[in-house]
Design a protein around this motif. Structure first.
Motif, mmCIF file in Angstrom:
data_model
loop_
_atom_site.group_PDB
_atom_site.id
_atom_site.type_symbol
_atom_site.label_atom_id
_atom_site.label_comp_id
_atom_site.label_asym_id
_atom_site.label_seq_id
_atom_site.Cartn_x
_atom_site.Cartn_y
_atom_site.Cartn_z
ATOM 1 N N GLN A 81 0.386 -1.306 -0.058
ATOM 2 C CA GLN A 81 0.119 -0.106 0.131
ATOM 3 C C GLN A 81 0.998 1.219 -0.288
ATOM 4 N N ASP A 82 0.298 2.566 -0.386
ATOM 5 C CA ASP A 82 1.170 3.027 -0.631
ATOM 6 C C ASP A 82 0.468 4.254 0.762
ATOM 7 N N PHE A 83 0.138 3.955 1.367
ATOM 8 C CA PHE A 83 -0.565 5.309 2.757
ATOM 9 C C PHE A 83 -0.211 4.158 3.907
ATOM 10 N N VAL A 84 0.782 5.252 4.789
ATOM 11 C CA VAL A 84 0.277 4.303 6.409
ATOM 12 C C VAL A 84 0.805 5.663 6.842
ATOM 13 N N LEU A 85 0.873 4.750 8.661
ATOM 14 C CA LEU A 85 0.468 6.103 9.162
ATOM 15 C C LEU A 85 1.718 6.505 10.417
ATOM 16 N N VAL A 86 2.429 7.189 10.665
ATOM 17 C CA VAL A 86 3.913 7.030 11.539
ATOM 18 C C VAL A 86 3.496 7.800 12.943
ATOM 19 N N SER A 87 3.946 7.802 13.473
ATOM 20 C CA SER A 87 3.982 8.272 15.081
ATOM 21 C C SER A 87 5.242 9.291 14.915
ATOM 22 N N GLU A 88 4.703 10.239 16.024
ATOM 23 C CA GLU A 88 6.627 11.446 16.690
ATOM 24 C C GLU A 88 7.250 10.888 16.278
ATOM 25 N N SER A 89 7.739 9.501 16.525
ATOM 26 C CA SER A 89 9.054 9.004 16.222
ATOM 27 C C SER A 89 9.222 7.942 14.799
ATOM 28 N N GLY A 90 8.419 7.973 13.977
ATOM 29 C CA GLY A 90 8.431 7.537 12.920
ATOM 30 C C GLY A 90 8.058 5.913 13.171
ATOM 31 N N LEU A 91 7.844 5.318 13.937
ATOM 32 C CA LEU A 91 7.161 4.129 14.425
ATOM 33 C C LEU A 91 5.825 4.015 13.606
ATOM 34 N N LEU A 92 5.504 3.501 13.026
ATOM 35 C CA LEU A 92 4.027 2.767 12.260
ATOM 36 C C LEU A 92 3.609 2.644 13.364
ATOM 37 N N VAL A 93 2.153 3.421 13.147
ATOM 38 C CA VAL A 93 0.658 2.864 13.852
ATOM 39 C C VAL A 93 -0.429 2.284 13.133
ATOM 40 N N THR A 94 -0.946 1.519 13.938
ATOM 41 C CA THR A 94 -1.911 0.535 13.545
ATOM 42 C C THR A 94 -2.850 -0.260 14.222
ATOM 43 N N ALA A 121 -12.003 6.785 2.977
ATOM 44 C CA ALA A 121 -11.236 6.148 2.318
ATOM 45 C C ALA A 121 -9.877 5.951 2.368
ATOM 46 N N ILE A 122 -9.105 6.737 2.629
ATOM 47 C CA ILE A 122 -7.813 6.563 2.387
ATOM 48 C C ILE A 122 -7.752 5.731 4.431
ATOM 49 N N CYS A 123 -8.688 5.149 4.806
ATOM 50 C CA CYS A 123 -8.783 4.483 6.230
ATOM 51 C C CYS A 123 -8.827 3.106 5.630
ATOM 52 N N ARG A 124 -9.758 3.278 4.536
ATOM 53 C CA ARG A 124 -9.728 2.056 3.681
ATOM 54 C C ARG A 124 -9.445 1.493 3.536
ATOM 55 N N GLU A 125 -8.500 2.343 3.067
ATOM 56 C CA GLU A 125 -7.517 1.102 1.507
ATOM 57 C C GLU A 125 -6.351 0.915 2.485
ATOM 58 N N LEU A 180 -2.818 14.512 9.780
ATOM 59 C CA LEU A 180 -2.910 13.654 10.529
ATOM 60 C C LEU A 180 -4.012 12.688 10.783
ATOM 61 N N LEU A 181 -4.092 11.372 11.014
ATOM 62 C CA LEU A 181 -5.040 10.978 10.837
ATOM 63 C C LEU A 181 -5.496 9.301 11.874
ATOM 64 N N ALA A 182 -6.531 9.984 12.414
ATOM 65 C CA ALA A 182 -6.727 8.394 12.890
ATOM 66 C C ALA A 182 -7.709 7.603 12.419
ATOM 67 N N CYS A 183 -7.274 6.134 12.491
ATOM 68 C CA CYS A 183 -8.548 5.119 11.513
ATOM 69 C C CYS A 183 -9.051 4.461 12.740
ATOM 70 N N GLU A 184 -10.179 3.793 12.133
ATOM 71 C CA GLU A 184 -11.026 2.770 13.467
ATOM 72 C C GLU A 184 -11.126 1.431 12.640
ATOM 73 N N PHE A 185 -10.901 0.057 13.258
ATOM 74 C CA PHE A 185 -11.736 -1.182 12.711
ATOM 75 C C PHE A 185 -13.255 -1.010 12.658
ATOM 76 N N ALA A 186 -13.652 -1.988 12.167
ATOM 77 C CA ALA A 186 -15.121 -2.501 12.458
ATOM 78 C C ALA A 186 -15.525 -2.918 14.013
ATOM 79 N N PRO A 187 -16.170 -2.454 14.456
ATOM 80 C CA PRO A 187 -16.761 -2.926 15.569
ATOM 81 C C PRO A 187 -17.510 -4.137 15.743
ATOM 82 N N ASP A 188 -16.794 -4.576 16.887
ATOM 83 C CA ASP A 188 -17.490 -6.015 16.841
ATOM 84 C C ASP A 188 -18.826 -6.224 18.024
ATOM 85 N N CYS A 189 -19.051 -4.996 18.103
ATOM 86 C CA CYS A 189 -20.407 -5.230 18.890
ATOM 87 C C CYS A 189 -20.916 -3.644 18.910
#
Length: 303
Positions: A81-94, A121-125, A180-189
């Motif tokens: 994928q072309d997109f990724v989220l990183v923290s202030e220290s450059g670590l991947l945010v998942t 759209a970007i979060c889903r990508e 700066l973006l925050a994404c969320e997973f599909a809810p379980d409940c």
């Protein structure tokens, strides 16, 4: 994104996350194995096997073998994928709803014209369910300043990235507009208000605020009183009212009995031998009463 055939016997999340940056993609999206390209695979030698990586995103941390005893049905298909989220220290945010600096091919994304549709759209990508929050700004200092702006002027007709357009000719844009973006997973409940929760998430019971509801693995809520820290002395136990969730100490259950001759053991553990001939009340609770009567089967006088 696109699939690249890559061979290994023990492929997993770590090698996939390290292979994509080697090809100058942001990160791995998903991977699978199989014999899907027929002669294209059959006519190529198997070059890599047993890849093991010790860090995420760095191919230099990976070790592998060029020997193998594998077949092409174990060939790896990798989607980067072309997109990724990183923290202030450059670590991947998942993580769920965790904010990170949005990168596109190792550069930042301009927020000019950005909106909720583009964010989702970007979060889903990136494999998430939807966008949680987004904002713009020069917040991560060096993590932003040391990168160039690589994407801007994004527009989307829907919440699917394939229906979006963007420009990579954005060298004149400032980092003050980085996304700066925050994404969320599909809810379980999902509760009655439509709010979603992941497994293990807790929230107050909407019917009884004294109780706590926990999202379970079967997509339902388990609502109960929170665990009390009330300590009870010996001979008593903690009891919790399931409506008010108030706890108190109550005496442990007692046992009494009688047996022939006659012998008695009371609730407090004392023993008596009593030969009276009357009717006696042994125990009572509300409208329930137990009576005992001694009868001398041999016609002897009371003692």
């Amino acid at each position: 994104t696109g699939e690249k055939p890559h061979k290994t016997l023990h492929f997993n999340k770590a090698p996939s996350s390290n292979t994509c940056p080697y090809y100058r993609y942001a990160a791995a999206k998903h991977w699978r194995s199989g014999m899907d390209w027929g002669g294209v695979q059959a006519n190529k030698p198997i070059k890599l096997n047993d890849i093991v990586c010790t860090s995420n995103g760095a191919w230099d941390s990976c070790q592998f073998s060029t020997n193998h005893d594998c077949a092409h049905n174990e060939d790896v298909f990798l989607t980067c994928q072309d997109f990724v989220l990183v923290s202030e220290s450059g670590l991947l945010v998942t993580s769920h709803q965790a904010e990170g600096l949005l990168l596109y091919n190792d550069g930042t994304v301009s927020g000019f014209g950005f909106n909720d549709v583009i964010a989702t759209a970007i979060c889903r990508e990136m494999g998430y369910h939807a966008a949680h929050t987004w904002r713009t700004g020069h917040v991560f200092e060096s993590e932003q300043s040391e990168r160039s702006v690589s994407l801007g002027n994004v527009t989307c007709n829907s919440e699917v990235w394939s229906e979006c357009q963007a420009s990579q000719d954005v060298t004149d844009l400032s980092h003050d507009g980085d996304v700066l973006l925050a994404c969320e997973f599909a809810p379980d409940c999902v509760d009655e208000t439509g709010k979603g929760y992941l497994e293990g998430d807790v929230h107050p019971d909407p019917v009884n605020s004294a109780r706590i509801c926990t999202c379970t693995s079967d997509t339902s809520f388990n609502c109960a009183c929170p665990e009390s820290n009330l300590a009870c002395p010996s001979g008593s136990s903690r009891w919790t009212d399931e409506t008010s969730c108030r706890s108190t100490c109550v005496k442990d259950p007692g046992h009494c009995y009688s047996s022939g001759d006659p012998h008695y053991r009371t609730f407090d553990g004392k023993y008596y031998d009593f030969h009276g001939t009357c009717t006696y009340q042994a125990a009572s609770c509300d409208d329930f009463t137990v009576h005992l009567k001694n009868i001398d089967l041999y016609g002897r006088a009371p003692r």
